[in-house]
Design a protein around this motif. Structure first.
Motif, short mmCIF file in Angstrom:
data_model
loop_
_atom_site.label_atom_id
_atom_site.label_comp_id
_atom_site.label_asym_id
_atom_site.label_seq_id
_atom_site.Cartn_x
_atom_site.Cartn_y
_atom_site.Cartn_z
N GLY A 216 0.84 -1.09 -0.02
CA GLY A 216 0.01 0.01 0.00
C GLY A 216 0.76 1.25 -0.02
O GLY A 216 0.15 2.61 -0.21
N GLU A 217 2.37 1.14 0.16
CA GLU A 217 2.90 2.27 0.04
C GLU A 217 2.89 2.95 -1.31
O GLU A 217 3.05 2.27 -2.19
CB GLU A 217 4.42 1.98 0.55
CG GLU A 217 5.17 3.06 0.83
CD GLU A 217 6.42 2.60 1.57
OE1 GLU A 217 7.39 3.82 1.52
OE2 GLU A 217 6.59 1.73 1.97
N ARG A 218 2.88 4.33 -1.28
CA ARG A 218 3.23 5.00 -2.48
C ARG A 218 4.34 5.07 -2.89
O ARG A 218 5.39 5.81 -2.23
CB ARG A 218 2.48 6.40 -2.24
CG ARG A 218 0.96 6.43 -1.69
CD ARG A 218 0.34 7.83 -1.72
NE ARG A 218 1.06 8.43 -0.55
CZ ARG A 218 1.13 9.71 -0.36
NH1 ARG A 218 0.91 10.71 -1.20
NH2 ARG A 218 1.80 10.36 0.71
N ILE A 219 4.62 4.21 -4.25
CA ILE A 219 6.07 4.00 -4.54
C ILE A 219 6.53 5.06 -5.77
O ILE A 219 7.64 5.24 -6.03
CB ILE A 219 6.37 2.75 -5.03
CG1 ILE A 219 5.35 2.07 -5.88
CG2 ILE A 219 6.28 1.86 -3.57
CD1 ILE A 219 5.75 0.72 -6.45
N CYS A 220 5.56 5.52 -6.62
CA CYS A 220 5.85 6.28 -7.45
C CYS A 220 4.81 7.01 -8.13
O CYS A 220 3.80 7.02 -7.22
CB CYS A 220 6.31 5.54 -8.74
SG CYS A 220 5.16 4.43 -9.70
N GLN A 221 4.92 8.00 -8.80
CA GLN A 221 3.70 8.48 -9.71
C GLN A 221 3.63 8.47 -11.13
O GLN A 221 4.41 8.08 -11.78
CB GLN A 221 3.94 9.86 -9.32
CG GLN A 221 5.01 10.71 -9.81
CD GLN A 221 4.81 12.20 -9.26
OE1 GLN A 221 4.00 12.85 -9.41
NE2 GLN A 221 6.08 12.74 -9.18
N MET A 222 2.18 8.04 -11.70
CA MET A 222 1.89 7.86 -12.89
C MET A 222 1.55 9.48 -13.60
O MET A 222 0.55 9.87 -13.15
CB MET A 222 0.89 6.98 -13.00
CG MET A 222 0.60 6.59 -14.47
SD MET A 222 -0.36 5.12 -14.71
CE MET A 222 -1.78 5.59 -13.69
N VAL A 223 2.20 9.54 -14.91
CA VAL A 223 1.67 10.96 -15.65
C VAL A 223 1.29 10.32 -16.81
O VAL A 223 2.09 9.50 -17.62
CB VAL A 223 2.63 11.91 -15.83
CG1 VAL A 223 2.44 13.13 -16.68
CG2 VAL A 223 3.07 12.46 -14.29
N ILE A 224 0.13 10.81 -17.59
CA ILE A 224 -0.28 10.27 -18.54
C ILE A 224 0.08 11.41 -19.75
O ILE A 224 -0.34 12.59 -19.42
CB ILE A 224 -1.87 10.24 -18.59
CG1 ILE A 224 -2.37 8.98 -17.48
CG2 ILE A 224 -2.33 9.77 -20.18
CD1 ILE A 224 -1.91 7.87 -17.62
N ALA A 225 0.57 11.03 -20.68
CA ALA A 225 1.21 12.01 -21.56
C ALA A 225 0.92 11.66 -22.94
O ALA A 225 0.95 10.34 -23.44
CB ALA A 225 2.62 12.18 -21.30
N SER A 226 0.65 12.68 -24.00
CA SER A 226 0.37 12.22 -25.27
C SER A 226 1.84 12.34 -25.82
O SER A 226 2.74 13.12 -25.57
CB SER A 226 -0.38 13.48 -25.98
OG SER A 226 0.01 14.86 -25.91
N HIS A 227 1.88 11.85 -26.98
CA HIS A 227 3.16 11.90 -27.90
C HIS A 227 2.86 11.72 -29.24
O HIS A 227 1.57 11.39 -29.79
CB HIS A 227 4.14 10.80 -27.56
CG HIS A 227 3.24 9.27 -27.94
ND1 HIS A 227 3.41 8.65 -28.85
CD2 HIS A 227 2.56 8.34 -26.88
CE1 HIS A 227 2.87 7.40 -28.92
NE2 HIS A 227 2.26 7.36 -27.52
#
Length: 143
Positions: free
Chosen positions: A106-117
């Motif tokens: 349950g630990e927050r280990i990273c972040q996710m960014v949604i990006a266009s390319h």
């Protein structure tokens, strides 16, 4: 934008922590804690599966708090989840500190960014146009 997600973890869906956050926190989905020894790397499961639209990727990025406080970061930063990938999202954590670090469920280990390319189509040329910078790189502008 709506994105299809399967959540096989027992944690809430990824979410933005503030109104203007670019990244959503991603949590470890573990049956038991994972210990990262100094300079050790491990693939940490999330229990998440996503289906992104064509032209988008999910970038997995380190959390600044884990990096500054504990020396924990992602080995391939940013990690890319392609629009056609359907497997479980795994996060490659590395411990750059001199102390062991315990990753708990349950630990927050990273972040996710949604990006266009964009997709490119190569146009083969013999030369490129001149610019003021030219071929200068890797510290060419000084300190």
């Amino acid at each position: 934008m709506k994105v299809k997600i399967v959540n096989k973890s027992h944690h809430p869906l990824p979410q933005y922590q503030t109104a203007l956050s670019a990244g959503m926190d991603i949590r470890a989905n573990l049956t038991e804690p994972v210990v990262l020894q100094p300079l050790e790397r491990k693939l940490v499961p999330t229990g998440l599966y996503i289906s992104l639209p064509e032209g988008y990727e999910a970038q997995m990025r380190p959390r600044s708090g884990l990096a500054v406080k504990h020396g924990i970061t992602l080995l391939n930063t940013p990690g890319t989840i392609d629009a056609d990938y359907r497997g479980e999202i795994g996060i490659i954590l590395v411990n750059l500190s001199s102390e062991p670090f315990v990753v708990n469920d349950g630990e927050r280990i990273c972040q996710m960014v949604i990006a266009s390319h964009a997709k490119v189509e190569w146009q083969l040329e013999e030369t490129l146009d001149a610019t003021e910078r030219g071929a200068g790189g890797f510290g060419h502008t000084g300190k």
